[in-house]
Scaffold this active site. Structure first.
Site, PDB file in Angstrom:
ATOM      1  N   HIS A  77       0.877  -1.225  -0.040  1.00 35.32           N
ATOM      2  CA  HIS A  77      -0.255   0.079  -0.045  1.00 35.32           C
ATOM      3  C   HIS A  77       0.718   1.181   0.052  1.00 35.32           C
ATOM      4  CE1 HIS A  77      -3.917   1.798   0.091  1.00 35.32           C
ATOM      5  NE2 HIS A  77      -4.410   0.997   0.829  1.00 35.32           N
ATOM      6  N   TYR A 186     -12.618   4.604  10.335  1.00 31.73           N
ATOM      7  CA  TYR A 186     -11.679   5.204   9.251  1.00 31.73           C
ATOM      8  C   TYR A 186     -12.274   4.753   7.928  1.00 31.73           C
ATOM      9  CZ  TYR A 186      -8.112   5.399   5.591  1.00 31.73           C
ATOM     10  OH  TYR A 186      -7.290   5.684   4.548  1.00 31.73           O
ATOM     11  N   THR A 199      -4.831   9.881  -0.392  1.00 35.87           N
ATOM     12  CA  THR A 199      -6.208   9.720   0.301  1.00 35.87           C
ATOM     13  C   THR A 199      -6.221  10.868   1.330  1.00 35.87           C
ATOM     14  OG1 THR A 199      -5.265   8.217   2.005  1.00 35.87           O
ATOM     15  CG2 THR A 199      -6.171   7.225   0.202  1.00 35.87           C
TER      16      THR A 199
END
Length: 362
Positions: A77, A186, A199
Site C-alpha cells: 500500500h 476510518y 487519500t
C-alpha cells in the site's frame, strides 16, 4: 519467492511486480456477475495472503492466477491506493475479455528462466522461522461475509439518500448493537484530484450516526418519521464530510504532516499529539474501504488493530456486500455480520415507510 532470497544479481529484485501462478484451484469458476457467498472467503484469503511461498509481499503488487483461472491482485500500500490499482485491474479485464488469449504452437516457456537460490544454513533457519510466524498469523485471522439482497444503490438514490452514507451508518449501528459502543472509524477517500493526491480520511462516526443508532433501538421511543429524518441527517452529514475530504479539507493528513514535520525538526512533542483523545481517535476499530467495478468479484483487507474489524464493502444496484476480517478472540466478525444483516433489514423497512418496531399483526 520472497522467502527464498535469490542472489542480489537476480532480475527478480528489479521487477515491479511478481506473477504468481498458483498450482491449485480456488473456489468455483463461474461467468456469473455475482459470486456465491461460500466461494468469497477462500477467494479473499488466497488473494490476501495465499500460501506464502509463492508471494512477494514487499513488491509493488503480486498478480495472482489460480489453476482454475481466478485472477487477483495483492498490492503493497505504500506506493499507491485502491483507485490506481482498480484502473489497472479494469484495463486487464477489458483487454482479456475483448481479446482472449489464443495459445500459439510454440513453446510458452522458451523465454522463462528458472531462479536457483543459494540457501545457507542461516537462510534455511530464517525461512523456517518466517513460515512459522506466517502460519501463526494466518491461523489467527478470520473472515466472514454478508450479501444483503433487495437493498442497493438504485432504490437509495430514488429515496434521495447517499448509498455510501447508508453503508457507513449500517456499520455504526451494527457495531453499537454488537458492543454498545461508538468507536474510531476510518473510511478512505481519494484525493486524486490533486497532482500528488493520495487519500484523506472520512470519519463516519458522528453525532448524527450516534443519534440514529440510538433511535433505531427497539426500546427507543422514536417513531417512523423521526427515524427517517435521522437517516437523512446522516446522509447529509456524510456527504459533507466526503466533499471536504476529497477537496483537501479533512484534518487527518494535515495533522499527520504537522506531527511529522515537528518530529523531523526535533521539536518538543505538541500537546495535541500527546492528548489521550488524539490517541483514541486514531485507534481505528472499524477500518473501512470500498471499490466497485464489474471486473471485481470480491476484495478485502485485514483489520488494522488486533481488536478491530477490516470492512471491505460494495453496494450495487440491488444488493449490498461486506467482508469482515478480524483476529479472534479479540473481536467477532461473525456476530458483527449478524447484527449488520439485522440493521440492513431495519433500514430497508424504515426507508420504505415501514416501522420495524411495530409488532402489531396485520
Amino acid at each position: 519467492l520472497s522467502l527464498f532470497a535469490p542472489p542480489l544479481t537476480s532480475p527478480s529484485f528489479s521487477s515491479s511486480l511478481v506473477l504468481c501462478l498458483d498450482d491449485y484451484p480456488v473456489a468455483k469458476s463461474s461467468q456469473s456477475a455475482a459470486i456465491a457467498e461460500e466461494d468469497a472467503i477462500p477467494l479473499i484469503k488466497n488473494g490476501l495472503h495465499g500460501q506464502a511461498y509463492s508471494r512477494w509481499y514487499d513488491k509493488s503488487f503480486n498478480l495472482i492466477v489460480t489453476q482454475n483461472g481466478k485472477a487477483a491482485i495483492h498490492f503493497e500500500h505504500s506506493w499507491g491506493d485502491g483507485v490506481s490499482v482498480l484502473r489497472y485491474f479494469n484495463e486487464i479485464h477489458k483487454d482479456s475479455t475483448a481479446r482472449p488469449y489464443q495459445p500459439s504452437s510454440g513453446s510458452s516457456g522458451s523465454s522463462l528462466k528458472q531462479l536457483n537460490p543459494v540457501l545457507t544454513d542461516n537462510l534455511k533457519n530464517e525461512v523456517v522461522k518466517a513460515r512459522q510466524l506466517f502460519d501463526e498469523t494466518v491461523n489467527g485471522f478470520t473472515l466472514d461475509v454478508m450479501k444483503f439482497e433487495g437493498f442497493g444503490k438504485k432504490d437509495l438514490r430514488q429515496l434521495k439518500v447517499s448509498p455510501d452514507s447508508i453503508c457507513q451508518l449500517a456499520f455504526q449501528m451494527a457495531n453499537y448493537r454488537f458492543t454498545g459502543k461508538f468507536v474510531g472509524t476510518y473510511e478512505s477517500c481519494s484525493t486524486a484530484a490533486f497532482r500528488f493526491g493520495r487519500t484523506e480520511t472520512i470519519r463516519p462516526c458522528t453525532n448524527e450516526t450516534k443519534a440514529c443508532s440510538l433511535a433505531f433501538d427497539r426500546t427507543h421511543s422514536a417513531g417512523l418519521e423521526e427515524m427517517k429524518k435521522l437517516v437523512q441527517a446522516c446522509s447529509t452529514k456524510h456527504n459533507n464530510l466526503t466533499k471536504e475530504a476529497a477537496t483537501g479539507q479533512g484534518f487527518d493528513r494535515h495533522l499527520f504532516a504537522l506531527r511529522n514535520i515537528n518530529d523531523k525538526q526535533g521539536g518538543a512533542p505538541l500537546d495535541i499529539f500527546t492528548d489521550p483523545s488524539y490517541a483514541k481517535l486514531n485507534y481505528i476499530i472499524l477500518s473501512t474501504s470500498t471499490l466497485v467495478s464489474p471486473a471485481l468479484e470480491v476484495g478485502g483487507f485485514a483489520a488494522v488493530v488486533k481488536d478491530g474489524l477490516g470492512l471491505g464493502y460494495a453496494m450495487f444496484d440491488d444488493w449490498f456486500g461486506t467482508q469482515a476480517s478480524y483476529y479472534p478472540p479479540h473481536n467477532n466478525g461473525a456476530e458483527f455480520i449478524l447484527q449488520l444483516k439485522s440493521v440492513c433489514a431495519d433500514l430497508h423497512a424504515v426507508l420504505n415507510d415501514k416501522n420495524f418496531k411495530d409488532k402489531r399483526v396485520v
